[in-house]
Write a protein that holds these residues in place. Structure first.
Motif, PDB file in Angstrom:
ATOM      1  N   PRO A   1      22.196  -0.273 -27.344  1.00  0.00           N
ATOM      2  CA  PRO A   1      21.034   0.030 -28.183  1.00  0.00           C
ATOM      3  C   PRO A   1      20.762  -1.059 -29.222  1.00  0.00           C
ATOM      4  O   PRO A   1      21.613  -1.913 -29.494  1.00  0.00           O
ATOM      5  CB  PRO A   1      21.430   1.334 -28.873  1.00  0.00           C
ATOM      6  N   SER A   2      19.588  -0.997 -29.809  1.00  0.00           N
ATOM      7  CA  SER A   2      19.237  -1.907 -30.904  1.00  0.00           C
ATOM      8  C   SER A   2      20.110  -1.624 -32.119  1.00  0.00           C
ATOM      9  O   SER A   2      20.440  -0.475 -32.407  1.00  0.00           O
ATOM     10  CB  SER A   2      17.759  -1.737 -31.263  1.00  0.00           C
ATOM     11  N   LEU A   3      20.471  -2.677 -32.832  1.00  0.00           N
ATOM     12  CA  LEU A   3      21.272  -2.534 -34.039  1.00  0.00           C
ATOM     13  C   LEU A   3      20.454  -2.760 -35.306  1.00  0.00           C
ATOM     14  O   LEU A   3      21.007  -2.750 -36.408  1.00  0.00           O
ATOM     15  CB  LEU A   3      22.452  -3.520 -34.005  1.00  0.00           C
ATOM     16  N   VAL A   4      19.170  -2.942 -35.151  1.00  0.00           N
ATOM     17  CA  VAL A   4      18.294  -3.148 -36.307  1.00  0.00           C
ATOM     18  C   VAL A   4      18.183  -1.840 -37.088  1.00  0.00           C
ATOM     19  O   VAL A   4      17.734  -0.819 -36.556  1.00  0.00           O
ATOM     20  CB  VAL A   4      16.903  -3.639 -35.870  1.00  0.00           C
ATOM     21  N   GLY A   5      18.626  -1.858 -38.332  1.00  0.00           N
ATOM     22  CA  GLY A   5      18.527  -0.680 -39.178  1.00  0.00           C
ATOM     23  C   GLY A   5      19.709   0.267 -39.126  1.00  0.00           C
ATOM     24  O   GLY A   5      19.676   1.311 -39.767  1.00  0.00           O
ATOM     25  N   VAL A   6      20.768  -0.063 -38.364  1.00  0.00           N
ATOM     26  CA  VAL A   6      21.922   0.847 -38.315  1.00  0.00           C
ATOM     27  C   VAL A   6      22.759   0.741 -39.583  1.00  0.00           C
ATOM     28  O   VAL A   6      23.490   1.678 -39.927  1.00  0.00           O
ATOM     29  CB  VAL A   6      22.800   0.590 -37.070  1.00  0.00           C
ATOM     30  N   GLY A   7      22.682  -0.395 -40.271  1.00  0.00           N
ATOM     31  CA  GLY A   7      23.374  -0.552 -41.540  1.00  0.00           C
ATOM     32  C   GLY A   7      24.833  -0.959 -41.409  1.00  0.00           C
ATOM     33  O   GLY A   7      25.437  -0.884 -40.332  1.00  0.00           O
ATOM     34  N   SER A   8      25.397  -1.381 -42.532  1.00  0.00           N
ATOM     35  CA  SER A   8      26.788  -1.863 -42.543  1.00  0.00           C
ATOM     36  C   SER A   8      27.792  -0.731 -42.341  1.00  0.00           C
ATOM     37  O   SER A   8      28.876  -0.947 -41.811  1.00  0.00           O
ATOM     38  CB  SER A   8      27.074  -2.581 -43.858  1.00  0.00           C
ATOM     39  N   ALA A   9      27.448   0.491 -42.752  1.00  0.00           N
ATOM     40  CA  ALA A   9      28.379   1.622 -42.600  1.00  0.00           C
ATOM     41  C   ALA A   9      28.661   1.910 -41.131  1.00  0.00           C
ATOM     42  O   ALA A   9      29.786   2.215 -40.745  1.00  0.00           O
ATOM     43  CB  ALA A   9      27.825   2.867 -43.284  1.00  0.00           C
ATOM     44  N   SER A  10      27.633   1.809 -40.295  1.00  0.00           N
ATOM     45  CA  SER A  10      27.802   2.056 -38.862  1.00  0.00           C
ATOM     46  C   SER A  10      28.712   1.008 -38.237  1.00  0.00           C
ATOM     47  O   SER A  10      29.572   1.327 -37.408  1.00  0.00           O
ATOM     48  CB  SER A  10      26.435   2.057 -38.168  1.00  0.00           C
ATOM     49  N   VAL A  11      28.536  -0.247 -38.643  1.00  0.00           N
ATOM     50  CA  VAL A  11      29.379  -1.325 -38.113  1.00  0.00           C
ATOM     51  C   VAL A  11      30.821  -1.111 -38.535  1.00  0.00           C
ATOM     52  O   VAL A  11      31.747  -1.241 -37.732  1.00  0.00           O
ATOM     53  CB  VAL A  11      28.871  -2.696 -38.604  1.00  0.00           C
ATOM     54  N   ASP A  12      31.031  -0.770 -39.810  1.00  0.00           N
ATOM     55  CA  ASP A  12      32.385  -0.569 -40.307  1.00  0.00           C
ATOM     56  C   ASP A  12      33.069   0.567 -39.560  1.00  0.00           C
ATOM     57  O   ASP A  12      34.262   0.480 -39.250  1.00  0.00           O
ATOM     58  CB  ASP A  12      32.336  -0.263 -41.806  1.00  0.00           C
ATOM     59  N   PHE A  13      32.331   1.625 -39.245  1.00  0.00           N
ATOM     60  CA  PHE A  13      32.917   2.749 -38.505  1.00  0.00           C
ATOM     61  C   PHE A  13      33.205   2.376 -37.054  1.00  0.00           C
ATOM     62  O   PHE A  13      34.324   2.552 -36.566  1.00  0.00           O
ATOM     63  CB  PHE A  13      31.984   3.954 -38.546  1.00  0.00           C
ATOM     64  N   GLN A  14      32.197   1.879 -36.354  1.00  0.00           N
ATOM     65  CA  GLN A  14      32.340   1.618 -34.920  1.00  0.00           C
ATOM     66  C   GLN A  14      33.384   0.546 -34.629  1.00  0.00           C
ATOM     67  O   GLN A  14      34.209   0.696 -33.719  1.00  0.00           O
ATOM     68  CB  GLN A  14      30.984   1.202 -34.326  1.00  0.00           C
ATOM     69  N   VAL A  15      33.361  -0.537 -35.398  1.00  0.00           N
ATOM     70  CA  VAL A  15      34.307  -1.628 -35.165  1.00  0.00           C
ATOM     71  C   VAL A  15      35.665  -1.295 -35.772  1.00  0.00           C
ATOM     72  O   VAL A  15      36.708  -1.600 -35.194  1.00  0.00           O
ATOM     73  CB  VAL A  15      33.754  -2.948 -35.738  1.00  0.00           C
ATOM     74  N   GLY A  16      35.651  -0.627 -36.935  1.00  0.00           N
ATOM     75  CA  GLY A  16      36.903  -0.289 -37.592  1.00  0.00           C
ATOM     76  C   GLY A  16      37.741   0.715 -36.826  1.00  0.00           C
ATOM     77  O   GLY A  16      38.970   0.728 -36.950  1.00  0.00           O
ATOM     78  N   THR A  17      37.112   1.565 -36.027  1.00  0.00           N
ATOM     79  CA  THR A  17      37.852   2.538 -35.210  1.00  0.00           C
ATOM     80  C   THR A  17      38.110   2.020 -33.794  1.00  0.00           C
ATOM     81  O   THR A  17      38.643   2.755 -32.965  1.00  0.00           O
ATOM     82  CB  THR A  17      37.082   3.862 -35.120  1.00  0.00           C
ATOM     83  N   GLY A  18      37.710   0.788 -33.519  1.00  0.00           N
ATOM     84  CA  GLY A  18      37.963   0.196 -32.210  1.00  0.00           C
ATOM     85  C   GLY A  18      37.006   0.631 -31.124  1.00  0.00           C
ATOM     86  O   GLY A  18      37.160   0.247 -29.967  1.00  0.00           O
ATOM     87  N   ARG A  19      36.011   1.439 -31.475  1.00  0.00           N
ATOM     88  CA  ARG A  19      35.052   1.882 -30.455  1.00  0.00           C
ATOM     89  C   ARG A  19      34.189   0.717 -29.963  1.00  0.00           C
ATOM     90  O   ARG A  19      33.745   0.705 -28.826  1.00  0.00           O
ATOM     91  CB  ARG A  19      34.187   3.007 -31.015  1.00  0.00           C
ATOM     92  N   MET A  20      33.947  -0.209 -30.854  1.00  0.00           N
ATOM     93  CA  MET A  20      33.198  -1.409 -30.507  1.00  0.00           C
ATOM     94  C   MET A  20      34.061  -2.634 -30.799  1.00  0.00           C
ATOM     95  O   MET A  20      34.775  -2.647 -31.799  1.00  0.00           O
ATOM     96  CB  MET A  20      31.885  -1.486 -31.308  1.00  0.00           C
TER      97      MET A  20
END
Length: 269
Positions: free
Chosen positions: A75-94
Motif C-alpha cells: 500500500p501507499s505510505l503517504v500519510g501513515v506517519g512516523s508512529a506506523s513506521v515505528d510500530f511495523q518496523v519495530g515489531t519486525g512485521r516490516m
C-alpha cells in the motif's frame, strides 16, 4: 564648582548602564540563539530524512514504490506517519518476508536509530500519527480497572478478554498482546495496523490508552493470580465446564437413546 557638580554622574548611573548592557546581551541571545538552535534541528532532521530515504530504497521501495506511492505488492505510505513506521518496523512485521493474509511479528532487523530515520523519511511524505513520547505511553499511575472496562468494550471482541488473541476471517487473526511493549501498544491504537481499527485521540484520549496499557500489563503479569485450569481468554477454568456440557451431556443423551431403544425392543419380544 556648581557647574562641575551639576555634571557629576548620579550614583545609580553605573547600575543603569550595567542593566542596559545585560539587557542588550540577553536581547542579542534571544534574537540569535533560537534561530541557531532551530537551524541545527532542521539540519539534523534533513540528515535523518536523507539516511531514511537510503534505507527505504534498499528495504521498502520494491513493494511500496520508489516514492512511497504504493504498488500492487504494497500500500501507499503517504500519510501513515512516523508512529506506523515505528510500530511495523519495530515489531519486525516490516519488511515482510512474503505476502499473505496477515504479516506476522518477527525479529526486528533494524536498530532504533535506523527506525527513526525511516520514520523521518516516511513522515516527510505526508502528515500522519507521530511516534509517541514515553510520557504519553508510560502506564505508571494509570487506572488498570478503567482500562479493563475500555478493553472489554473496544478490544476483547478480537483480542479476547485478557489479550490472548483470537482467530478472524480469511486467515487473519488478532495477535497475543502478552509481552508487547507499552510503546507498541500505544502505536497500534494510534494507527490501527492491518485488521485493527485506529483509535486517534479524538476517539480515545491519551489517558484512556494509558489505562488500557496498564490493564493489559496487569492481567499478563507474572504476579497476576490464575484460577487454574484451561482458560478461555482469561475467563477462568471454564473450558472444562464447556467440555462437560458438550461431550458429557452428549454422552448422556446417547446412553438415554440406547436404553430407550433396547427397552422398546425388549417389550416387543
Amino acid at each position: 564648582m556648581k557647574k562641575l557638580s551639576a555634571r557629576r554622574r548620579h550614583p545609580l548611573a553605573a547600575v543603569v548602564v550595567l542593566l542596559l548592557a545585560l539587557a542588550a546581551t540577553g536581547g542579542l541571545y534571544a534574537a540569535f540563539a533560537p534561530a541557531g538552535t532551530a537551524k541545527a534541528d532542521e539540519t539534523a532532521q534533513s540528515l535523518a530524512i536523507e539516511e531514511g530515504k537510503k534505507l527505504y530504497s534498499v528495504g521498502c521501495a520494491s513493494c511500496h514504490g520508489t516514492g512511497g506511492q504504493g504498488t500492487s505488492d504494497g500500500p501507499s505510505l503517504v500519510g501513515v506517519g512516523s508512529a506506523s513506521v515505528d510500530f511495523q518496523v519495530g515489531t519486525g512485521r516490516m519488511p515482510a518476508q512474503q505476502p499473505g493474509a496477515q504479516v506476522p511479528k518477527k525479529k526486528n532487523i533494524y536498530s532504533q536509530a535506523e527506525i527513526d530515520q525511516l520514520a523521518a523519511y516516511i513522515a516527510s511524505l505526508g502528515a500522519g500519527p507521530i511516534t509517541p513520547t514515553e510520557e504519553q505511553y508510560n502506564p505508571a499511575g494509570a487506572n488498570a480497572a478503567k482500562g479493563g472496562e475500555l478493553f472489554r468494550n473496544n478490544c476483547a471482541q478480537c483480542h479476547n478478554f485478557t489479550g490472548k488473541g483470537g482467530a478472524l476471517t480469511h486467515g487473519k487473526y488478532a495477535p497475543d498482546l502478552e509481552g508487547v511493549s507499552p510503546k507498541h501498544l500505544y502505536e497500534a491504537m494510534q494507527t490501527g495496523p492491518q485488521n485493527m481499527p485506529s483509535f486517534p485521540d479524538t476517539t480515545m484520549p491519551e489517558q484512556q490508552k494509558k489505562d488500557i496499557i496498564a490493564y493489559v500489563q496487569a492481567v499478563n503479569s507474572d504476579k497476576t493470580d490464575s484460577p487454574g485450569g484451561l482458560s478461555l481468554g482469561g475467563l477462568g477454568p471454564v473450558s472444562e465446564g464447556l467440555f462437560a456440557w458438550v461431550f458429557g451431556l452428549g454422552a448422556l443423551i446417547a446412553v438415554a437413546v440406547w436404553v430407550a431403544a433396547h427397552t422398546a425392543k425388549a417389550k416387543k419380544s
